[in-house]
Scaffold this active site. Structure first.
Site, short mmCIF file in Angstrom:
data_model
loop_
_atom_site.label_atom_id
_atom_site.label_comp_id
_atom_site.label_asym_id
_atom_site.label_seq_id
_atom_site.Cartn_x
_atom_site.Cartn_y
_atom_site.Cartn_z
N CYS A 40 0.83 -1.21 0.00
CA CYS A 40 0.00 0.00 0.00
C CYS A 40 0.86 1.25 0.00
CB CYS A 40 -0.92 -0.02 1.22
SG CYS A 40 -1.94 1.46 1.33
N CYS A 45 -1.73 1.73 -2.94
CA CYS A 45 -2.71 2.82 -2.74
C CYS A 45 -2.09 4.21 -2.75
CB CYS A 45 -3.41 2.66 -1.38
SG CYS A 45 -3.39 1.05 -0.64
N LYS A 48 -0.15 5.35 -5.99
CA LYS A 48 -1.18 5.35 -7.04
C LYS A 48 -2.04 6.60 -6.95
CE LYS A 48 -5.03 3.88 -6.09
NZ LYS A 48 -5.68 2.61 -5.98
N TYR A 96 6.42 3.91 9.31
CA TYR A 96 6.00 2.53 9.64
C TYR A 96 7.07 1.83 10.46
CZ TYR A 96 1.57 2.19 7.25
OH TYR A 96 0.26 2.33 6.92
N ALA A 112 11.75 -14.22 6.07
CA ALA A 112 11.53 -15.28 7.07
C ALA A 112 10.81 -16.44 6.40
CB ALA A 112 10.68 -14.74 8.22
N TYR A 174 -9.48 -3.09 -10.97
CA TYR A 174 -9.34 -1.70 -10.55
C TYR A 174 -7.96 -1.13 -10.87
CZ TYR A 174 -6.91 -2.79 -6.14
OH TYR A 174 -6.00 -3.20 -5.20
N GLU A 178 -7.43 2.19 -13.20
CA GLU A 178 -6.77 3.34 -12.55
C GLU A 178 -5.56 3.79 -13.35
OE1 GLU A 178 -8.02 2.46 -7.90
OE2 GLU A 178 -6.09 1.73 -8.60
N ARG A 195 -10.57 -9.03 -21.35
CA ARG A 195 -11.30 -10.23 -21.77
C ARG A 195 -12.81 -10.07 -21.64
NH1 ARG A 195 -8.78 -15.65 -19.50
NH2 ARG A 195 -8.11 -14.17 -17.95
N ARG A 201 -15.11 -6.34 -13.51
CA ARG A 201 -15.95 -7.52 -13.25
C ARG A 201 -16.27 -7.61 -11.76
NH1 ARG A 201 -14.75 -13.37 -13.00
NH2 ARG A 201 -12.55 -12.83 -13.01
N ASP A 299 -3.82 -9.62 2.59
CA ASP A 299 -3.95 -10.13 1.22
C ASP A 299 -3.52 -11.59 1.07
OD1 ASP A 299 -4.70 -7.58 0.55
OD2 ASP A 299 -3.21 -7.33 -1.04
N ALA A 337 -13.29 1.77 -3.27
CA ALA A 337 -13.25 2.79 -4.32
C ALA A 337 -12.29 2.36 -5.41
CB ALA A 337 -12.81 4.12 -3.74
N HIS A 431 -26.85 21.45 -0.14
CA HIS A 431 -27.02 22.01 -1.48
C HIS A 431 -26.02 23.12 -1.73
CE1 HIS A 431 -29.26 22.76 -5.11
NE2 HIS A 431 -29.28 24.04 -4.83
N GLU A 436 -26.09 15.19 -2.45
CA GLU A 436 -27.49 15.34 -2.04
C GLU A 436 -28.42 14.46 -2.88
OE1 GLU A 436 -29.38 19.21 -2.73
OE2 GLU A 436 -27.87 19.65 -4.25
C1 LIG Z 1 -1.34 -0.85 -7.51
C2 LIG Z 1 -2.16 -1.13 -6.27
C3 LIG Z 1 -3.07 -0.21 -5.82
C4 LIG Z 1 -3.82 -0.46 -4.68
N1 LIG Z 1 -4.73 0.48 -4.29
C5 LIG Z 1 -5.48 0.27 -3.18
C6 LIG Z 1 -6.40 1.25 -2.72
O1 LIG Z 1 -6.57 2.30 -3.34
N2 LIG Z 1 -7.09 0.99 -1.58
C7 LIG Z 1 -6.94 -0.17 -0.87
O2 LIG Z 1 -7.58 -0.34 0.17
N3 LIG Z 1 -6.07 -1.13 -1.28
C8 LIG Z 1 -5.34 -0.93 -2.41
N4 LIG Z 1 -4.43 -1.88 -2.81
C9 LIG Z 1 -4.34 -3.15 -2.05
C10 LIG Z 1 -3.47 -2.97 -0.81
O3 LIG Z 1 -2.22 -2.48 -1.21
C11 LIG Z 1 -3.35 -4.29 -0.08
O4 LIG Z 1 -4.65 -4.77 0.23
C12 LIG Z 1 -2.56 -4.17 1.21
O5 LIG Z 1 -1.28 -3.66 0.96
C13 LIG Z 1 -2.48 -5.53 1.90
O6 LIG Z 1 -1.65 -5.46 3.03
P1 LIG Z 1 -0.88 -6.75 3.54
O7 LIG Z 1 -0.17 -6.31 4.79
O8 LIG Z 1 -1.77 -7.90 3.58
O9 LIG Z 1 0.19 -7.07 2.39
P2 LIG Z 1 1.39 -6.19 1.84
O10 LIG Z 1 1.13 -4.75 2.01
O11 LIG Z 1 1.67 -6.70 0.47
O12 LIG Z 1 2.59 -6.54 2.82
C14 LIG Z 1 3.22 -7.78 2.83
C15 LIG Z 1 4.69 -7.57 3.17
O13 LIG Z 1 5.29 -8.83 3.45
C16 LIG Z 1 6.62 -8.82 2.94
N5 LIG Z 1 7.02 -10.22 2.77
C17 LIG Z 1 6.50 -11.11 1.88
N6 LIG Z 1 7.06 -12.32 2.11
C18 LIG Z 1 7.94 -12.18 3.12
C19 LIG Z 1 8.80 -13.08 3.83
N7 LIG Z 1 8.83 -14.39 3.53
N8 LIG Z 1 9.59 -12.59 4.81
C20 LIG Z 1 9.54 -11.25 5.14
N9 LIG Z 1 8.74 -10.38 4.53
C21 LIG Z 1 7.93 -10.84 3.54
C22 LIG Z 1 6.49 -8.03 1.64
O14 LIG Z 1 7.75 -7.50 1.24
C23 LIG Z 1 5.48 -6.97 2.01
O15 LIG Z 1 6.10 -5.77 2.44
C24 LIG Z 1 -3.64 -1.66 -3.94
C25 LIG Z 1 -2.71 -2.60 -4.39
C26 LIG Z 1 -1.98 -2.34 -5.53
C27 LIG Z 1 -0.97 -3.36 -6.00
#
Ligand SMILES: Cc1cc2nc3c(=O)[nH]c(=O)nc-3n(C[C@H](O)[C@H](O)[C@H](O)COP(=O)(O)OP(=O)(O)OC[C@H]3O[C@@H](n4cnc5c(N)ncnc54)[C@H](O)[C@@H]3O)c2cc1C
Length: 455
Positions: A40, A45, A48, A96, A112, A174, A178, A195, A201, A299, A337, A431, A436
């Site tokens: 993100c 996010c 983007k 962070y 890890a 999306y 975008e 497709r 979809r 995710d 969104a 308004h 509205e």
């Molecule tokens: C282009 C794009 C636009 C997006 N726009 C939006 C938006 O507008 N609004 C929205 O809500 N969501 C959006 N998303 C989705 C959003 O980014 C994800 O839902 C969110 O980041 C999920 O968080 P997460 O912590 O599950 O995974 P991630 O943010 O992917 O974090 C996982 C982390 O784990 C690390 N990792 C992976 N494997 C290992 C390992 N074995 N050891 C150590 N570290 C590891 C990775 O490096 C990564 O930093 C977007 C995604 C993309 C790709």
């Protein structure tokens, strides 16, 4: 055991879970192999939306003439935009990381993986933990077609050295729409190749149709029901070849063709953690995997891949495990969104989903937003409510138009609370706004769905 909790992945889900658990007094370790803040913050996010905003300025400069301004628009400096974006992303990623330090977690800037159900290999160190959270997110995948390696994925799009003059975006989810909007707004000729008959979809049909019209109005060439058979290089240029030898010649091919959970080579079998056919960690409603002390959030579970869902899950899990406040996150009525140009936002059921449950009253309005009566830009807004006929509960709200995401956040509260159409009707509008319209939709457009057979 070295830790009460070890979190693999320092993205939205992992960072929230780790720091809240540490705040509850747990000994927490967290490993991140690439970038703090995850997708993100770094390649999702946040960057983007900054690129979307960059594109909006170009349109506003053009619109201003209708309001009496004489603005001479110069060329756009892509390198300057990317440098500014990188500074902001660096700042956020640093925040962070420092949140974790301040919470007292032990951070590891490395990969890890599991050695067994309680033991991890963390950058060559063997570490043990009572409980482990998998928060590794996902990564973009290219649709398998010969020449796919000639195209880029969303991770690359944020670091392009220069703006291409012509772009072919493959996909219609999306991220595809975008980026089609971003490139078009910054001056590229864009082909959107997908497709399906319509983009997005799974979203409401009226919304999909309105978006297709809006993309065309933005100057994007849509190629629905199309799949390239191969991609070829022609020097620096790229050629998409379709059946019947139809071709699109372009500077850049962008695969926005889906994402896969990041579970490969993580030793999940050694830990006894089950995954589904897509590679997602299978979890129950408590985010517990097939191994009772190993959890997965965000995710990597591939359910509703959105940042606020990932952070909410991380927070709820930490509270449940260490805060004495067990709770679950509902995935119903999650607003979402799409930052297309203009944006789309939605909460609740589509008309198609609602109609499967029984009869629904459907209210739809389409109009030219006030700004564009003077700007002259061909831009329409669409708003829609889907209402259960029997209970009059509003089951879904959908919008395409400027500020749709900002408007939908408030409507989501109403839907989560179970608001009825009468509740919307007795709310006084603000308004003059587009919003509205949601409280002044009086004439039913149609009835959809069928009465359920008596059980
Ligand atoms: C282009 C794009 C636009 C997006 N726009 C939006 C938006 O507008 N609004 C929205 O809500 N969501 C959006 N998303 C989705 C959003 O980014 C994800 O839902 C969110 O980041 C999920 O968080 P997460 O912590 O599950 O995974 P991630 O943010 O992917 O974090 C996982 C982390 O784990 C690390 N990792 C992976 N494997 C290992 C390992 N074995 N050891 C150590 N570290 C590891 C990775 O490096 C990564 O930093 C977007 C995604 C993309 C790709």
């Amino acid at each position: 055991m070295d830790f009460d909790l070890f979190v693999i992945g320092g993205g939205s889900a992992g960072v929230r879970c780790a720091r809240i658990a540490a705040g509850h007094g747990a000994r927490v370790g967290v490993a991140e192999e690439r970038f703090w803040g995850g997708t993100c913050v770094n390649v999702g996010c946040v960057p983007k939306k900054l690129l979307v905003q960059a594109g909006e300025y170009g349109g506003w400069a053009d619109d201003a003439a209708g309001f009496g301004w004489e603005i001479h628009k110069g060329p756009h400096d892509w390198a300057k935009l990317i440098a500014a974006k990188d500074r902001e992303i660096g700042r956020l990623s640093g925040i962070y990381r420092s949140l974790l330090d301040r919470a007292g977690t032990q951070v590891f800037e490395t990969r890890a993986r599991f050695l067994d159900a309680h033991t991890l290999d963390v950058g060559g160190k063997r570490l043990t933990a009572e409980r482990i959270v998998i928060a590794t997110g996902g990564h973009p995948v290219r649709f398998p077609v010969p020449g796919a390696e000639l195209g880029i994925i969303s991770d690359d799009a944020f670091y392009l050295p220069r703006m291409p003059k012509r772009v072919a975006v493959l996909g219609s989810g999306y991220i595809a729409v975008e980026f089609a909007g971003i490139f078009a707004a910054l001056g590229a000729e864009v082909d959107l190749v997908f497709r399906q008959p319509l983009p997005l979809r799974g979203f409401d049909h009226d919304l999909r149709e309105s978006l297709a019209e809006a993309l065309i109005a933005q100057g994007i060439a849509l190629h629905p029901s199309s799949l390239p058979q191969r991609i070829e290089a022609d020097g620096e240029r790229r050629r998409l070849i379709f059946a019947g030898d139809r071709t699109i010649s372009t500077d850049l091919v962008f695969f926005a063709t889906g994402r896969r959970p990041a579970t490969a080579a993580m030793g999940l079998e050694a830990a006894g953690v089950a995954t589904d056919a897509a590679g997602a960690v299978v979890v129950d409603e408590h985010l517990r995997s097939s191994q009772p002390h190993i959890f997965a959030i965000g995710d990597v579970t591939n359910r509703l891949n959105l940042t606020p869902v990932a952070t909410a899950e991380g927070h709820a899990l930490a509270d449940s495990l260490f805060g004495g406040r067990p709770r679950r996150i509902s995935l119903e009525n999650v607003p979402t969104a799409v930052f297309s140009t203009p944006p789309v936002a939605t909460v609740g059921l589509t008309e198609e989903q609602a109609a499967l449950r029984g009869p629904v009253d459907v209210y739809v309005t389409r109009f030219t937003p006030m700004r564009h009566t003077l700007s002259g830009r061909a831009r329409k807004s669409m708003m829609k409510l889907v209402v259960d006929q029997a209970t009059q509960r509003v089951l879904g709200a959908h919008m395409l138009g400027e500020d749709a995401p900002e408007i939908m956040q408030g409507l989501a509260i109403a839907l989560v609370m179970g608001a009825t159409k009468a509740d919307f009707d007795r709310t006084i509008g603000i308004h003059p706004t587009a919003a509205e319209e949601f409280v002044t939709l009086r004439t039913r457009t149609r009835v959809a769905g069928v009465a359920k057979a008596a059980e």
